[in-house]
Design an enzyme around this catalytic site. Structure first.
Site, PDB file in Angstrom:
ATOM      1  N   GLU A  63       4.097 -11.515  38.979  1.00  0.00           N
ATOM      2  CA  GLU A  63       5.082 -10.524  38.538  1.00  0.00           C
ATOM      3  C   GLU A  63       5.584  -9.862  39.812  1.00  0.00           C
ATOM      4  OE1 GLU A  63       5.924 -10.400  35.501  1.00  0.00           O
ATOM      5  OE2 GLU A  63       4.231 -11.325  34.444  1.00  0.00           O
ATOM      6  N   CYS A  82       9.363  -1.759  39.891  1.00  0.00           N
ATOM      7  CA  CYS A  82       9.984  -3.063  40.096  1.00  0.00           C
ATOM      8  C   CYS A  82      11.157  -3.271  39.153  1.00  0.00           C
ATOM      9  CB  CYS A  82       8.954  -4.190  39.995  1.00  0.00           C
ATOM     10  SG  CYS A  82       7.824  -4.014  38.646  1.00  0.00           S
TER      11      CYS A  82
END
Lengths: 654, 470
Positions: free
Chosen positions: A367, A401
């Site tokens: 990720e 993010c």
């Protein structure tokens, strides 16, 4: 840190443990020198005893404790008083009272007088109260093999080997448990987190500096919500599943087992150190994996995760936290050969870990970062869209993010949108707080301040216009929210992921142009599309190459833990959370069950021309368009095949 | 285990008898397999607290209860069996014990002279020491003083130990969960060690649930810890599972019809602890707490003996009466407790049966005579405590059986016994036993040294009958 939740036991339900505590405190109420039974937390150790009881004895004890749970105290006292006089009762009644006495005394006294306590217990010790201090002087080479003393703060490669050994041993304990049992630990963890919320927030703010409000929403609420999702859905998704068995395999059954992979290595970043610890840890644990977890060395929350897990009755080997910088311990952790690596972090670390994992063919799930677009069409409520943009770009000081890094606004509303955006951004309160009064806190790490400073300097030099935050000195960690106009492709700010409160804003004039702009050549983590026209929003959401899209909202796919999360391109791959997240740490095992019998299978040897012919007829009948005629044909050739196979088995080849 | 491997001997149970016999058989060159339900510990892995000790080293997680729950039984389940958890008392039987056995069983060698050389051999296999006077703790002193006050005879205790380093202040109570000093002469420290050096195969954590005798083709079915079954094959079988273990195994394997005496004649030397509470601290748990034994001919005649034993707080708490505050206040005076127990030589046999699930059921009651013996001993204990100024006397709530004997008695008559004087099952020349299960009645003396001596004798007989090592 407080703790009033019950431990989770492999052998006893919560009701039974409550019954034990009740009986225990009647038997051992505590005096000035001796602690009460429940004060010591010695019930944490009941499983050590239960593991060795015979099934009958354990069943009896469980029943007894369950009854105690629902029996008033005075009645329990009366029963105990009768036990004291068991001698005056004849035959079976006396025997039953004696059995009850020895049973309950054994269950209560064994852990209590063995001086066992809950983790972190600092109260009166039973052995001090009874002055029980037998001495045994052991030489260095005679010391018991305790839990290996492993340095987790600055581990050597030997320490890491020991960590994996411990993890593998511990995993054998939890792997065969029903999912339901593991869920009990999730429930306990939820309670422990809830109970220690303020303490966790203090620790989080100390390590990250983020505003208390950011911390409670994203890290506490988010984590609890995820645990809640696990609690409600794990059994459904990880339980054994029956799948249909086709007609051609009549008489057999098929199922799928969702088994753990083994030991999972989880590496998390510094921006959400609590959420990104508990979520992957529990996701891996719920599937039955042991976990080796490495937090970021920038925000390690040292000891916190272990402390909370211990309070929730997790045994030490189930989840181990290894500290240190990735460059120092990362390779050794991969070389320990976990069965799965799950990394949340940057592209460069992702690449390195994947390369390293390839040496051992360890499956990885990454990720990584994103450069998430927000696309705003001209039919939106500007105030709402602006508020969404401000929050999406600047929450946690832009260190997410999935924060908005590129804002595309339709030219029809560009100017008024920009004006509102500037106004609303200027209203943000930025400071260090401990009471929830700040919108934005400081940056988390010095390195991040420097990275932002470099991007800002580069953009200023190449002509970008800073609509807010232009006066930042490039040094203070209270990096102000900056709205930037006139960003061009040659600027770092346009090329790199920015992990700070920087928001470039761009106009667009058509849907296709917006899609082109939103489709980043490198990243694809998440995006948001804003339009009153939901058909248009749906069209654009499909056209953006990314992992997650929020429509008329921002960063909200993460708000629903039933949705998967993950990226495409250089934002990584794999999905965690939601139904699909359960499979991230699971060996999905296919099982086909046939019965033991004399029967031979048609597709086994011997092959003969006749069998070939019947099989060919059967294939045609079965897969031709459905009709009664074809079904009858299939039935006939099926019967023929079966009788011919039976004949072959008896008499051999013609 | 390699498939198709056939051992010369399969020995079931790694307590005291099994390893003693295995040692001799392996020395003679036989290929032996020793199977044990419990776990193999080392000095470094023994449990270090009472909860772990009780649950990990005994069957049923600590205690097994008889049908009327008046007696609780301690049955070790660990490689080394009783020799891991006992107090390591080693005494020879006297003429009275042997005579009683001989007259009940018709076995000629049950006499002091015939057994003497085998006792010698057993004593050669282990180190035996007396507790030096200077290391006796206060509990032992009270015992000694009381005996003197009342004109009873006692004697220093002989223990199977090599070096307890008592001068460093070590407390023997710690080795009831396995001796971490390596001093206690448990079988893993002695004969099992040499047997393993001589090629013995040891399989632990495997409970034998069935045996089959096809005359020279012995099949043994084991239940592994994970729940799976394992098959073992051998030419001969030696049963060392103790009174309850052997009876249960044979009954579950269908030997009951043929040998109706299996399970009958169960004895356990019921032991009853009493505590004297003194004004001063006694600290019975420190040092070498058990230094004396009663050695009084009067006691022997009355059928009991006294020991100044002690136990961990988990065990004592079970015996101390009452619940709630009175219990807790009593336990807070634990360091003021002295302890003496009466160990009765039980006359009334109990019986082991198995239920449909194959579980052992213990039926053992004290008849009037056995209760009389207990009462007599208890009165003596009271006198001892009183004569040494105990302020209060507490009698334990229930009796404990930990010398588990009989159920496969040796005798000449198959109708009233199970094992022949040649140590094989009547009618089964390939199945042997020499552990406490072959005791015809209760000797009233600690059994472990005699189990060792009998096992030595049995090994010799077995080797002769089966022509190994010739």
């Amino acid at each position: 840190m407080t703790y009033s939740t019950l431990p989770v036991s492999k052998y006893f339900s919560q009701a039974q443990l409550r019954g034990l505590i009740k009986a225990g405190d009647i038997m051992l109420p505590g005096t000035e020198t001796s602690p009460a039974f429940s004060d010591t937390g010695c019930i944490d150790h009941m499983d050590k005893m239960a593991a060795y009881l015979s099934p009958d004895d354990l069943g009896g004890l469980r029943l007894l404790l369950f009854l105690f749970r629902w029996t008033p105290r005075w009645k329990i006292r009366l029963i105990f008083a009768l036990c004291n006089r068991s001698g005056s009762f004849p035959g079976p009644l006396g025997a039953a009272l004696r059995m009850l006495e020895i049973g309950i005394k054994g269950a209560v006294f064994s852990p209590y007088y063995a001086n066992l306590t809950a983790p972190g217990y600092t109260g009166k010790k039973v052995h001090d109260a009874i002055d029980w201090h037998p001495k045994l002087v052991l030489r260095e080479d005679e010391l018991p093999e305790k839990a290996m003393s492993v340095n987790l703060e600055d581990p050597s490669s030997e320490d890491i080997t020991a960590v994996y050994e411990k993890a593998r041993a511990a995993q054998s304990e939890i792997r065969d448990w029903p999912v339901k049992k593991r869920v009990e630990f999730i429930t306990a963890l939820k309670a422990v987190i809830l109970e220690n919320q303020e303490y966790i927030l203090d620790r989080l703010q100390a390590d990250t500096g983020k505003s208390r409000f950011d911390a409670i929403t994203a890290e506490i609420f988010g984590t609890l919500d995820f645990l809640d999702y696990l609690e409600k859905n794990a059994v459904k998704h990880l339980g054994d599943r029956k799948v249909p068995t086709p007609l051609a395999l009549m008489g057999k059954s098929s199922k799928v087992f969702f088994e753990p992979l083994g030991t999972a290595l989880l590496i998390s970043p510094w921006n959400y150190p609590f959420y990104q610890a508990i979520v992957p840890i529990t996701q891996a644990f719920i599937a039955g994996n042991a976990v080796v977890f490495k937090p970021s060395s920038a925000t390690p929350l040292t000891g916190l995760v272990e402390e909370l897990l211990a309070k929730a009755s997790f045994k030490p080997g189930w989840v181990q936290v290894v500290y240190g910088s990735g460059s120092k311990v990362g390779d050794a952790l991969v070389d320990g050969k976990p069965d799965k690596i799950f990394l949340i972090g940057s592209q460069s670390v992702g690449k390195h870990i994947m390369k390293k994992a390839a040496e051992h063919l360890i499956p990885v799930e990454l990720e990584l970062g994103g450069k998430d677009p927000m696309v705003v069409f001209d039919d939106v409520n500007i105030d709402r869209a602006v508020a969404g943009a401000v929050w999406g770009a600047f929450t946690t000081t832009g260190q997410s993010c999935t924060s908005v890094e590129r804002l595309f606004v339709h030219e029809n509303i560009y100017e008024s949108f920009k004006e509102t955006l500037i106004r609303e951004t200027q209203k943000l309160v930025q400071k260090r707080d401990n009471d929830g009064s700040a919108d934005i806190g400081p940056m988390c790490t010095r390195g991040q301040v420097e990275a932002i400073a470099a991007q800002v300097a580069d953009a200023k030099e190449k002509g970008a216009v800073f609509l807010t935050g232009a006066d930042w000195d490039g040094d203070s960690d209270l990096v102000p929210p900056m709205i930037v106009e006139g960003v061009t492709p040659d600027m770092l700010i346009d090329q790199e992921e920015n992990f700070g409160p920087l928001l470039p804003i761009y106009p667009f004039s058509s849907e296709s142009q917006a899609i082109n702009l939103a489709n980043d050549p490198e990243y694809g983590l998440s995006a948001s599309v804003w339009s009153k026209d939901l058909k248009r929003a749906d069209r654009v959401a499909r056209a953006i190459y990314t992992g997650n899209v929020s429509i008329n909202n921002v960063m909200l796919t993460e708000g629903n833990h039933a949705l998967p999360f993950g990226g495409v391109q250089k934002s990584g791959f794999g999905r965690y959370k939601g139904e699909f997240g359960f499979y991230a740490f699971t060996n999905i095992k296919a099982i086909l069950v046939d019965k033991d019998s004399k029967k031979m299978e048609a597709n086994w040897f011997p092959y003969t021309p006749k069998k070939y012919q019947i099989f060919s007829d059967l294939t045609r009948a079965l897969y031709s368009p459905k009709s009664i005629v074809n079904f009858v044909k299939f039935a006939i050739s099926g019967l023929k095949l079966e009788s011919y196979v039976g004949k072959l088995a008896k008499k051999g080849r013609d | 285990m390699e498939p198709f491997r056939i051992f010369d001997f399969i020995i079931v149970g790694a307590g005291i008898s099994g390893p003693f016999i295995a040692d001799e058989l392996c020395r003679a060159g036989a290929d032996c397999l020793l199977i044990e339900a419990g776990k193999k510990y080392t000095r470094k892995t023994y449990p270090t607290n009472g909860l772990d000790g009780n649950s990990q080293l005994y069957w049923s997680g600590g205690l097994e209860l008889g049908h009327d729950c008046k007696l609780a039984f301690l049955r070790p389940k660990v490689v080394g069996g009783g020799s891991i958890v006992n107090q390591a008392l080693v005494d020879r039987f006297d003429a009275d014990a042997w005579n009683s056995w001989r007259s009940q069983s018709g076995v000629d060698f049950f006499n002091v002279e015939d057994m003497a050389p085998w006792y010698d051999k057993a004593e050669d296999a282990i180190e035996i020491q007396e507790i030096p006077a200077k290391f006796r703790n206060k509990n032992a002193e009270i015992f000694d003083q009381g005996f003197k006050n009342m004109n009873y005879q006692n004697a220093p205790l002989r223990r199977a130990q090599s070096n307890c380093r008592l001068e460093e202040g070590n407390c023997c109570i710690e080795c009831l969960n396995g001796c971490r000093l390596g001093s206690k002469q448990s079988t893993p420290e002695t004969v099992l060690k040499t047997a393993l050096e001589n090629g013995l195969t040891l399989v632990s954590d495997t409970e034998v649930i069935r045996v089959e005798d096809n005359k020279g083709d012995i099949r043994v079915l084991g239940l592994e810890k994970g729940g799976g079954e394992a098959i073992f094959r051998g030419r001969h079988l030696v049963l060392g599972g103790g009174a309850i273990g052997n009876a249960r195994l044979l009954l579950n394997s269908g030997f009951g019809k043929e040998l109706p005496h299996i399970g009958k004649g169960f004895y356990c030397h019921p032991q009853f602890m009493s505590f004297g509470v003194y004004d001063e601290k006694i600290n019975s748990h420190t040092g070498a707490f058990q230094a004396f034994k009663s050695d009084d001919t009067g006691f022997r005649k009355e059928g009991f003996k006294l020991e100044n034993v002690y136990a961990g707080p988990e065990a004592i708490a079970l015996l101390v009466p009452d619940f709630g505050l009175p219990h807790q206040e009593a336990m807070e005076k634990l360091s003021h407790f002295a302890c003496i127990e009466v160990c009765t030589r039980d006359t009334h046999p109990g019986r082991i049966k198995v239920n449909r699930k194959g579980k052992a059921l213990i039926r053992k009651v004290q008849n009037e005579e056995d209760r009389r013996r207990q009462d007599k001993g208890t009165r003596v204990i009271e006198n001892i405590f009183k004569s040494t100024n105990a302020r209060e006397i507490i009698h334990g709530r229930f009796g404990i059986g930990l010398h588990l004997m009989g159920c496969c008695a040796m005798g000449t008559d198959p109708a009233t016994s199970v094992v022949s004087p040649d140590f094989h099952l009547h009618g089964h020349s390939h199945i042997f036993a020499a552990d406490s299960s072959i005791f015809p009645n209760a000797p009233g003396i600690n059994p472990s040294l005699t189990i060792m001596a009998m096992s030595k004798r049995a090994a010799d007989a077995i080797l002769k009958q089966t022509n190994y090592g010739q």
